[in-house]
Structure formats: C-alpha cells, structure tokens
Write a protein that holds these residues in place. Structure first.
Motif, PDB file in Angstrom:
ATOM      1  N   LEU A 101      56.459  37.353  71.067  1.00 48.31           N
ATOM      2  CA  LEU A 101      56.283  37.733  69.784  1.00 48.31           C
ATOM      3  C   LEU A 101      55.776  36.221  68.867  1.00 48.31           C
ATOM      4  N   ARG A 102      56.391  35.333  69.258  1.00 48.70           N
ATOM      5  CA  ARG A 102      55.653  33.993  68.525  1.00 48.70           C
ATOM      6  C   ARG A 102      54.259  33.907  69.008  1.00 48.70           C
ATOM      7  N   SER A 103      53.752  33.961  70.033  1.00 48.21           N
ATOM      8  CA  SER A 103      52.231  33.778  70.310  1.00 48.21           C
ATOM      9  C   SER A 103      51.468  34.924  69.504  1.00 48.21           C
ATOM     10  N   SER A 104      52.118  36.168  69.421  1.00 49.08           N
ATOM     11  CA  SER A 104      51.375  37.363  68.805  1.00 49.08           C
ATOM     12  C   SER A 104      51.158  36.842  67.308  1.00 49.08           C
ATOM     13  N   GLU A 194      57.126  33.302  57.685  1.00 39.34           N
ATOM     14  CA  GLU A 194      58.078  34.617  57.373  1.00 39.34           C
ATOM     15  C   GLU A 194      58.220  35.426  58.587  1.00 39.34           C
ATOM     16  N   LEU A 195      56.887  35.871  59.228  1.00 39.70           N
ATOM     17  CA  LEU A 195      56.961  36.398  60.267  1.00 39.70           C
ATOM     18  C   LEU A 195      57.483  35.872  61.545  1.00 39.70           C
ATOM     19  N   LEU A 196      57.364  34.776  61.600  1.00 44.42           N
ATOM     20  CA  LEU A 196      58.272  33.940  62.700  1.00 44.42           C
ATOM     21  C   LEU A 196      59.690  34.057  62.773  1.00 44.42           C
ATOM     22  N   ARG A 197      60.217  34.152  61.243  1.00 40.74           N
ATOM     23  CA  ARG A 197      61.800  34.086  60.826  1.00 40.74           C
ATOM     24  C   ARG A 197      62.038  35.515  61.408  1.00 40.74           C
ATOM     25  N   ILE A 198      61.512  36.753  61.099  1.00 41.05           N
ATOM     26  CA  ILE A 198      61.588  37.839  61.433  1.00 41.05           C
ATOM     27  C   ILE A 198      61.747  38.138  63.035  1.00 41.05           C
TER      28      ILE A 198
END
Length: 212
Positions: A101-104, A194-198
């Motif tokens: 998820l993080r790399s994406s 924000e995406l990383l927090r999600i």
C-alpha cells in the motif's frame, strides 16, 4: 565547397525526416495527456504537439493513437506488478501489505514531471472501443497481482500469522479494495500524506480483526 546535386538531395531528405525522439519520454508525455483528458479527450494533434513529432512519425512509431495508449498503459502496468512482487517477498504478511500500500501510494503520487498519476485507474474508466486491448491487459495484470496477494495471504494463514479459519478471499478483497480506493483518490488529487494515513488506518482495522 561546391554544392552538388547529390548534396542538395541529401539535405532535402534530411529536412524531410522526422526528428529523433526519446520513446520513453514520448510515452510519459502521452501518459500525462491521457491521464488528464482521458482517451477520447486526447486528440492526435494534442499528442504530436506535446511529444514534438509529426502525425506520420507517431503512426510510424506506434501504429495509431490506440497503439500509443496501449503502450503507455503497458509501461505503467509493469510498475505496479513490480510493486506487488517486491512487497509479497517480505517475511511477514503485515510488512508485505504495508509495503504494497505504501509503495503504491508513492507511485500514484510521484511528481508530475516523472509520472502521470495512476494511469491504470484512468484507463479502466475509459470504455471506448479503441481502448479494449488496454482494458484487457489491465484486467490480466490486476488478476495476476491479486493472485500474488492471495497466495501470500494463504501462506500467512497456514503459518499462523493470520487467525486460522480466516477467509483468504475476504482479506485479499479488503486489501485490493483499499488499493483501488487509494488509486482513485490519488486521481482526484488527494495528497500523498493523507493517502498514507488512510492506508495506515485501514491496516490497523484489518489486523485488529485478523491477526493473532
């Protein structure tokens, strides 16, 4: 030096030749246009103007606008498959999913001068007949990536990392739904942090249910 008829012909031929171009850069420039405007909203004139080549050169290099679209999608599809393969090689399932998820997210939100955004999501949403080949390639890629994830989750269940009796298909579907959601949100301009927090929140929710 005296100008001969031969030299004049060579110069004329050189003037008529299309300028050399960097294919990788051309694909990137095309990808940016397709991502921002969609397939139908991007004209051949837009592409040739942005890439800096003639229409005949575009058709010579890529066969057609659809051929160029297929190539751009293929190039970026390979990036996502590489992310899945690297993430699934992690020793623990939690590190594997986090890495995926993080790399994406990092891939989705690269600077515009080096990446067009999540072209895969954009391409999937295009339903004109000319993009049928690209949509088929994307579907194949997504199924392959999902298969890698499903196999890794199955191993985690067998080895006791995930609670016994857990439905591997459900966990796989949950992670994939998060992946697609993050891709779609990046397309709509949600910022990287924000995406990383999600992504972090969704993982905490998942592991609180399924991990030992």
């Amino acid at each position: 030096m005296e100008q001969t008829l031969y030299n004049e012909e060579v110069e004329a031929n050189n003037r008529g030749r299309p300028p050399e171009f960097d294919r990788a850069q051309a694909v990137l420039e095309a990808a940016r246009l397709f991502w921002r405007r969609g397939y139908s909203g991007t004209s051949t004139r837009d592409l040739t103007s942005t890439i800096g080549i003639s229409t005949s050169s575009l058709y010579s290099a890529f066969d057609s606008k659809a051929g160029l679209f297929d190539e751009t999608v293929g190039v970026y599809a390979q990036r996502y498959t590489a992310i899945y393969e690297k993430a699934m090689a992690a020793q623990s399932i939690s590190v594997a999913v986090d890495g995926l998820l993080r790399s994406s997210v990092l891939e989705f939100t690269q600077p515009a001068d080096s990446h067009p955004g999540c072209l895969i999501t954009s391409a999937v949403m295009s339903d004109v007949p000319a993009t049928q080949n690209a949509r088929g390639d994307i579907s194949t890629m997504l199924k392959k990536n999902e298969g890698l994830l499903r196999a890794r989750i199955g191993t985690a269940i067998d080895e006791g990392e995930i609670l016994g009796g857990t439905d591997a298909d459900v966990v796989t579907g949950f992670v994939q739904a998060n992946w697609h959601g993050l891709a779609a949100q990046s397309h709509h301009g949600v910022e990287r942090n924000e995406l990383l927090r999600i992504a972090d929140f969704s993982q905490r929710a998942m592991w609180s249910t399924y991990s030992r």
